[in-house]
Design a protein around this motif. Structure first.
Motif, mmCIF file in Angstrom:
data_model
loop_
_atom_site.group_PDB
_atom_site.id
_atom_site.type_symbol
_atom_site.label_atom_id
_atom_site.label_comp_id
_atom_site.label_asym_id
_atom_site.label_seq_id
_atom_site.Cartn_x
_atom_site.Cartn_y
_atom_site.Cartn_z
ATOM 1 N N SER A 287 35.317 45.443 48.599
ATOM 2 C CA SER A 287 34.179 45.667 49.480
ATOM 3 C C SER A 287 34.416 44.979 50.817
ATOM 4 C CB SER A 287 32.883 45.170 48.845
ATOM 5 O OG SER A 287 31.757 45.639 49.560
ATOM 6 N N PHE A 288 33.497 45.187 51.750
ATOM 7 C CA PHE A 288 33.706 44.786 53.141
ATOM 8 C C PHE A 288 33.899 43.279 53.311
ATOM 9 C CE2 PHE A 288 31.997 43.413 57.237
ATOM 10 C CZ PHE A 288 32.819 44.118 58.096
ATOM 11 N N SER A 289 33.052 42.481 52.669
ATOM 12 C CA SER A 289 33.074 41.038 52.900
ATOM 13 C C SER A 289 33.254 40.277 51.591
ATOM 14 C CB SER A 289 31.774 40.584 53.569
ATOM 15 O OG SER A 289 30.682 40.740 52.670
ATOM 16 N N GLN A 290 33.561 38.981 51.714
ATOM 17 C CA GLN A 290 33.754 38.161 50.527
ATOM 18 C C GLN A 290 32.471 37.995 49.702
ATOM 19 O OE1 GLN A 290 36.890 37.352 49.601
ATOM 20 N NE2 GLN A 290 35.835 36.895 47.685
ATOM 21 N N PRO A 291 31.294 37.757 50.335
ATOM 22 C CA PRO A 291 30.069 37.684 49.524
ATOM 23 C C PRO A 291 29.805 38.958 48.723
ATOM 24 C CG PRO A 291 29.672 36.753 51.698
ATOM 25 C CD PRO A 291 31.032 37.386 51.745
ATOM 26 N N LEU A 292 30.077 40.115 49.331
ATOM 27 C CA LEU A 292 29.882 41.366 48.605
ATOM 28 C C LEU A 292 30.874 41.495 47.456
ATOM 29 C CD1 LEU A 292 29.215 43.927 51.493
ATOM 30 C CD2 LEU A 292 27.567 42.938 49.901
ATOM 31 N N ALA A 295 29.704 39.374 44.634
ATOM 32 C CA ALA A 295 28.587 40.006 43.928
ATOM 33 C C ALA A 295 29.093 41.093 42.978
ATOM 34 C CB ALA A 295 27.596 40.596 44.930
ATOM 35 N N LEU A 296 30.105 41.850 43.393
ATOM 36 C CA LEU A 296 30.696 42.865 42.514
ATOM 37 C C LEU A 296 31.279 42.225 41.261
ATOM 38 C CD1 LEU A 296 32.590 45.166 45.068
ATOM 39 C CD2 LEU A 296 30.409 45.622 43.946
ATOM 40 N N ALA A 297 31.948 41.088 41.437
ATOM 41 C CA ALA A 297 32.558 40.399 40.288
ATOM 42 C C ALA A 297 31.501 39.985 39.269
ATOM 43 C CB ALA A 297 33.338 39.182 40.770
ATOM 44 N N LYS A 298 30.351 39.504 39.760
ATOM 45 C CA LYS A 298 29.270 39.102 38.850
ATOM 46 C C LYS A 298 28.711 40.306 38.104
ATOM 47 C CE LYS A 298 27.859 35.097 41.626
ATOM 48 N NZ LYS A 298 26.823 34.544 42.536
ATOM 49 N N LYS A 299 28.601 41.423 38.801
ATOM 50 C CA LYS A 299 28.030 42.606 38.164
ATOM 51 C C LYS A 299 28.991 43.254 37.171
ATOM 52 C CE LYS A 299 24.770 43.350 41.882
ATOM 53 N NZ LYS A 299 24.403 44.072 43.113
ATOM 54 N N ILE A 300 30.284 43.085 37.394
ATOM 55 C CA ILE A 300 31.250 43.549 36.403
ATOM 56 C C ILE A 300 30.987 42.861 35.060
ATOM 57 C CG2 ILE A 300 33.691 43.393 35.725
ATOM 58 C CD1 ILE A 300 33.277 45.641 37.614
ATOM 59 N N LEU A 301 30.632 41.585 35.112
ATOM 60 C CA LEU A 301 30.369 40.826 33.878
ATOM 61 C C LEU A 301 29.142 41.352 33.141
ATOM 62 C CD1 LEU A 301 31.063 37.185 35.132
ATOM 63 C CD2 LEU A 301 32.495 38.578 33.623
ATOM 64 N N ALA A 317 37.774 42.050 45.365
ATOM 65 C CA ALA A 317 38.219 41.346 46.581
ATOM 66 C C ALA A 317 37.603 41.996 47.796
ATOM 67 C CB ALA A 317 39.744 41.385 46.684
ATOM 68 N N SER A 318 37.536 41.230 48.896
ATOM 69 C CA SER A 318 37.152 41.814 50.183
ATOM 70 C C SER A 318 38.357 42.548 50.754
ATOM 71 C CB SER A 318 36.699 40.727 51.152
ATOM 72 O OG SER A 318 37.796 39.899 51.516
ATOM 73 N N PHE A 319 38.112 43.387 51.769
ATOM 74 C CA PHE A 319 39.215 44.129 52.381
ATOM 75 C C PHE A 319 40.308 43.174 52.854
ATOM 76 C CE2 PHE A 319 36.015 47.587 53.974
ATOM 77 C CZ PHE A 319 35.786 47.958 52.662
ATOM 78 N N ARG A 320 39.913 42.127 53.568
ATOM 79 C CA ARG A 320 40.907 41.217 54.131
ATOM 80 C C ARG A 320 41.532 40.315 53.079
ATOM 81 N NH1 ARG A 320 38.333 39.482 60.077
ATOM 82 N NH2 ARG A 320 38.598 41.556 61.013
ATOM 83 N N GLU A 321 40.770 39.974 52.036
ATOM 84 C CA GLU A 321 41.329 39.103 50.997
ATOM 85 C C GLU A 321 42.475 39.784 50.266
ATOM 86 O OE1 GLU A 321 39.873 36.591 47.037
ATOM 87 O OE2 GLU A 321 38.809 38.396 47.640
ATOM 88 N N ILE A 322 42.297 41.061 49.889
ATOM 89 C CA ILE A 322 43.376 41.743 49.172
ATOM 90 C C ILE A 322 44.564 41.982 50.104
ATOM 91 C CG2 ILE A 322 42.499 44.091 49.586
ATOM 92 C CD1 ILE A 322 44.253 42.766 46.390
ATOM 93 N N VAL A 444 42.046 52.623 42.793
ATOM 94 C CA VAL A 444 41.477 51.834 43.887
ATOM 95 C C VAL A 444 40.080 52.379 44.179
ATOM 96 C CG1 VAL A 444 41.675 51.194 46.316
ATOM 97 C CG2 VAL A 444 43.726 51.273 44.871
ATOM 98 N N ILE A 445 39.079 51.493 44.124
ATOM 99 C CA ILE A 445 37.686 51.872 44.359
ATOM 100 C C ILE A 445 37.154 51.009 45.498
ATOM 101 C CG2 ILE A 445 35.366 51.972 43.355
ATOM 102 C CD1 ILE A 445 36.718 52.342 40.616
ATOM 103 N N ILE A 446 36.610 51.647 46.528
ATOM 104 C CA ILE A 446 36.172 50.947 47.735
ATOM 105 C C ILE A 446 34.671 51.098 47.900
ATOM 106 C CG2 ILE A 446 36.481 50.715 50.229
ATOM 107 C CD1 ILE A 446 39.005 50.160 48.624
#
Length: 684
Positions: A287-292, A295-301, A317-322, A444-446
Motif C-alpha cells: 500500500s501507499f504508506s507504512q501506516p497503511l 494496518a493491512l498486516a493486522k487485518k491479515i491476522l 509493505a509500503s511501496f517504498r519499503e518493498i 502482487v496485490i496493490i
C-alpha cells in the motif's frame, strides 16, 4: 452436520462483557465438538415461530441461541436471558422461496414492538383541502410481488415495502435481509433492479447467505472467527466483494469504487485466498504508506491464524519499503535518496552553469519531478518524444533541447555524490526484474493503486509474474491526491475489461456520502478512458446530515468543535472512535487545542488530511477549512503552469473528500470566515 455462525451472533457477542465473552467462547467450542449440546442444557424456544430455535445455557444469565436441524447447527445470537429469548421469538431462519438463500427473517407481526406498523414516518400538516388528497406514491409502488421476491424480500414484508416512502425506508430497511434492502436502495437511486444470483442446491452456500452465515470447518477456523468478532468484514463478504475475491483473472485486474465500498477488503481477502489455494505461493500485499501497510498486516491476522502457514507467506509493505528491500538485495546498500532541497540546489547550479534563461526555478523542479525523473528519461531523444500528460505549458523541440543540458547535469551531479531519487530506484529495479524468469512473488496485490507513480507501476508490473492473477490493483480515482494522471496501458498494465467497480458503501451514512460526493465529478475518467461512474453508489444505513460551521474566530471554532465532541462522548461514542483532520501538520495544534481537557482527548486521532487514508471513525471533525488553507495557498503559488494549477485545485478537493469519508455517522466541518470555497460546494 454443518456447523455455522451468523453475523447476528458476532455482533451480539461483541456487546457482552469480557467475562461473558470467555464463557460464550467455551460454550461455542463445546457445541462444535458435540452438536447434540450435552451438558449445555439445550431448551427449545416454545414461543418462537421457528420450531428449530433452541437456547443453550452459558452461565446464570447469558443464553446462546442456536438454530438446529438434522443437517446443520447455526450459532445465531447471544444475550442476557430475556433479551436472547425475545430475539428468537421474533425471528425465523428459512430459505427464501424465490432466491433459495438462507435468511434470518424478522417476523412481521412482532415489528410493532419496534416501530409503527406502517413505515410512513412523515407526519403531514393538517389537511388543506385537495392538497392533502394527493399522497406521494411509495418508492417501490411500481414493483410487483414477483420483482420484490426476486431480490429476496420476505413474502410477509411485500406490502410494507410497496408502501414505504423515502423518509421511512431506512427504518424499514433495518428489518429486511441485507440483499433485499440494498437492492431496493439501488433501485431508489438508479431506477434499476439488481439481477439476482442464480439459485444453488445448498441454501447455506448461496452468495447472499454467505454474507451473513459462515460455515466453520474446524476448531482453528472457529477460534479465528471468535478472536476478532468486531471485524465483521473479516468473516462476512458482500456477494459483489466475494465474486472479486474468488474470480481468476487472465491478466492485470483492478477493483475500483468510492470510499467505504470495500476495495481494501477485497485485496486482503484475495491475498489470503491465493495463499490458501497454493501452499507454496508467496504474495506481496503493498500500500501507499507504512501506516497503511501496517494496518493491512493486522487485518491479515483477522483472516488467517499465525499458526496456519499463511501469514508468513504474505509480505505486507509500503511501496517504498518493498523497493528499498529489493534495492538492498540488488546492490547490497540502502538507496541514498536526494531531498527536495538538494534537488532545488542542483537544478539552480545546473541552470546557472548552462546559462539557461526564461524558465523559473519552480518550473524546472516541476518539470524534473513530473516528467524527467518520473519517467526515467536519460537522453534528449527520449525527452523530445515523451508525452507530457497534464502539462499545458507546451514545449517545442528547441525549448526541450535548451532544457535537456540542465537535467543531464543534475543527473550527473546526483550520481557523482552517490545520490538517487525514488523514481530512479523504482525504474532501475523494474529494468533489473522485467526479464528475469524467476520472480520473488507469485502474486502482487496493490492497495491505494490510484497514487502509483509511473516508475512505481513499472516496478510492480516487473515484480509480478506474467501469469494469471499475477497483478491485482485496488484503488479509487476520486482519492488520487499524490500523482498526475497517466496511462497505465502505456506501461503494459492494461486493466480494461478486467476492471470492476463496487457500488455498496458500508462505512459512511447515506447523508455523509451524498454530501461528500458533491466534491467530485459524477463521472471520473482515467487516462486510458475507463470511466468510474459515481452514480448508483448506495450506503446501507442512514444518519444525521453533516454540519458545516463558519466561525468568526479561531476561539469560536474551538468552542464549536469542543461542544460537538463533548456531545458525541455523552452519546456513548468512545474517544478512539473520534477523529479530527486538518490540512497541514502545523494545524494539528489547532485541533488538539480544541479538545484539550475533554475525557479521552489523548486517544482521539488528530492528523493532517494526507494521513486520513485507510482510517475510519464513528465521528469526524474536519477543522481549519479557511480560505487560503483549503486549497493551500503555498501549493497554488507553486503551480508551474495551468495544468498544475488545475491539478492543485482537484487534489485539494480530493483531500477534503478523503477526510470527510472517514466518518461513519457524524461529520462536522468548521473554518474561520472567510471559509474555503469548497464548503459552499459541500452544502449545495
Amino acid at each position: 452436520m454443518n456447523f455455522l455462525i451468523a453475523d447476528t451472533f458476532t455482533a451480539s457477542f461483541n456487546r457482552l462483557s469480557g467475562v461473558d465473552q470467555k464463557a460464550v467462547k467455551a460454550s461455542v467450542f463445546d457445541l462444535q465438538m458435540d452438536p447434540a449440546g450435552n451438558g449445555l442444557q439445550l431448551h427449545r424456544i416454545d414461543k418462537s415461530k421457528d420450531p428449530n430455535f433452541w437456547s443453550a445455557r452459558v452461565n446464570r444469565d447469558v443464553r446462546l441461541i442456536v438454530h438446529k436441524t438434522v443437517d446443520s447447527l447455526l450459532v445465531a445470537y447471544v444475550d442476557h436471558h430475556d433479551d436472547a429469548y425475545a430475539w428468537a421469538e421474533r425471528r425465523r431462519i428459512e430459505a427464501h422461496p424465490r432466491t433459495g438463500a438462507i435468511q434470518i427473517v424478522e417476523v412481521r407481526e412482532r415489528v410493532e414492538d419496534v416501530a409503527p406498523a406502517t413505515f410512513d414516518f412523515v407526519f403531514p400538516e393538517p389537511a388543506r383541502g385537495k392538497e392533502a388528497e394527493a399522497a406521494a406514491p411509495g418508492l417501490f409502488s411500481a414493483l410487483d410481488d414477483d420483482a420484490l421476491l426476486s431480490i429476496g424480500v420476505p413474502a410477509d414484508w411485500l406490502a410494507d415495502v410497496r408502501a414505504a416512502n423515502e423518509d421511512g425506508f431506512f427504518v424499514l430497511a433495518g428489518h429486511l435481509p441485507a440483499e433485499a434492502s440494498e437492492a431496493l436502495l439501488e433501485y431508489a437511486a438508479t431506477g434499476r433492479l439488481a439481477t439476482p444470483a442464480p439459485v444453488v442446491a445448498d441454501p447455506f452456500t448461496h452468495p447472499d447467505a454467505l454474507r451473513r452465515i459462515r460455515p466453520i470447518a474446524d476448531q482453528e477456523e472457529l477460534e479465528q472467527a471468535l478472536a476478532f468478532p468486531w471485524e465483521k468484514w473479516g468473516v462476512f463478504l458482500h456477494p459483489s466483494q466475494r465474486a472479486l475475491v474468488e474470480r481468476p483473472f487472465s491478466g492485470p485486474a483492478r477493483v475500483a469504487g468510492s470510499a467505504g465500498t470495500g476495495k481494501t477488503i477485497v485485496a486482503i481477502h484475495r491475498a489470503v485466498r491465493l495463499a490458501r489455494e497454493n501452499p507454496s505461493a508467496r504474495i506481496l500485499l503493498a500500500s501507499f504508506s507504512q501506516p497503511l501497510a501496517d494496518a493491512l498486516a493486522k487485518k491479515i491476522l483477522v483472516l488467517a491464524p499465525e499458526t496456519g502457514g499463511i501469514v508468513p507467506r504474505i509480505t505486507t509493505a509500503s511501496f517504498r519499503e518493498i523497493a528499498e528491500q529489493m534495492f538492498q538485495l540488488e546492490h547490497g546498500v540502502k538507496p541514498r535518496v536526494a531531498t527536495d532541497a538538494i534537488l532545488r540546489e542542483r537544478l539552480r547550479v545546473a541552470a546557472t552553469t548552462t546559462d539557461l534563461k526564461g524558465f523559473s526555478e519552480r518550473f524546472l523542479l516541476s518539470e524534473w519531478t513530473n516528467v524527467v525523473d518520473a519517467w526515467g528519461l536519460t537522453s534528449l531523444d527520449t525527452y523530445s518524444t515523451v508525452p507530457r500528460m497534464g502539462r499545458k505549458s507546451r514545449l517545442g523541440p528547441n525549448q526541450r533541447a535548451r532544457l535537456w543540458p540542465v537535467f543531464a547535469a543534475v543527473r550527473e551531479a546526483l550520481a557523482a555524490d552517490r545520490y538517487t531519487t525514488w523514481a530512479d530506484v523504482f525504474t532501475g529495479l523494474a529494468e533489473a526484474l522485467v526479464h528475469r524468469p524467476s520472480k520473488p512473488f507469485n502474486h502482487v496485490i496493490i492497495d491505494e493503486a490510484q497514487d502509483l507513480a509511473p516508475a512505481e507501476l513499472r516496478f510492480f508490473a516487473a515484480l509480478a509474474p506474467a501469469r494469471p492473477d499475477g497483478l491485482f490493483l485496488s484503488g479509487d480515482i476520486g482519492q488520487r491526491i499524490f500523482q498526475h494522471p497517466y496511462s497505465w496501458a502505456s506501461l503494459g498494465v492494461d486493466v480494461r475489461g478486467r476492471s470492476h467497480t463496487l457500488k455498496v458503501c458500508y462505512r459512511t451514512s447515506q447523508q455523509i456520502r451524498r454530501a461528500a460526493d458533491r466534491l467530485l465529478p459524477t463521472i471520473l475518467r482515467d487516462a486510458d478512458g475507463a470511466e468510474d461512474e459515481r452514480r448508483g453508489i448506495v450506503s446501507v444505513f442512514n444518519g444525521p446530515p453533516p454540519k458545516v460551521k463558519s466561525l468568526a474566530t479561531v476561539a469560536a471554532e474551538a468552542e464549536t468543535v469542543r461542544d460537538a465532541v463533548a456531545t458525541w462522548l455523552s452519546e456513548g461514542i468512545v474517544a478512539l472512535e473520534i477523529g479530527l483532520f486538518v490540512r497541514t501538520p502545523q494545524l494539528v495544534a489547532r485541533a488538539r487545542s480544541a479538545i484539550s481537557g475533554l475525557p479521552g482527548a489523548d486517544q482521539m486521532v488528530t492528523a493532517p488530511m494526507s494521513l486520513a487514508k485507510g482510517l475510519e471513525f464513528r465521528a469526524v471533525v474536519v477543522m481549519a477549512c479557511d480560505e487560503g488553507i483549503l486549497p493551500l495557498d503555498e501549493r497554488v503559488a507553486d503551480a508551474a503552469d495551468e495544468a498544475e494549477l488545475d491539478d492543485v485545485y482537484e487534489t485539494e478537493r480530493r483531500l477534503l473528500y478523503v477526510a470527510c469519508t472517514r466518518a461513519r455517522e457524524h461529520l462536522l466541518l468548521t473554518g474561520v470566515s472567510p471559509t474555503s470555497e469548497y464548503l459552499a460546494d459541500f452544502t449545495q
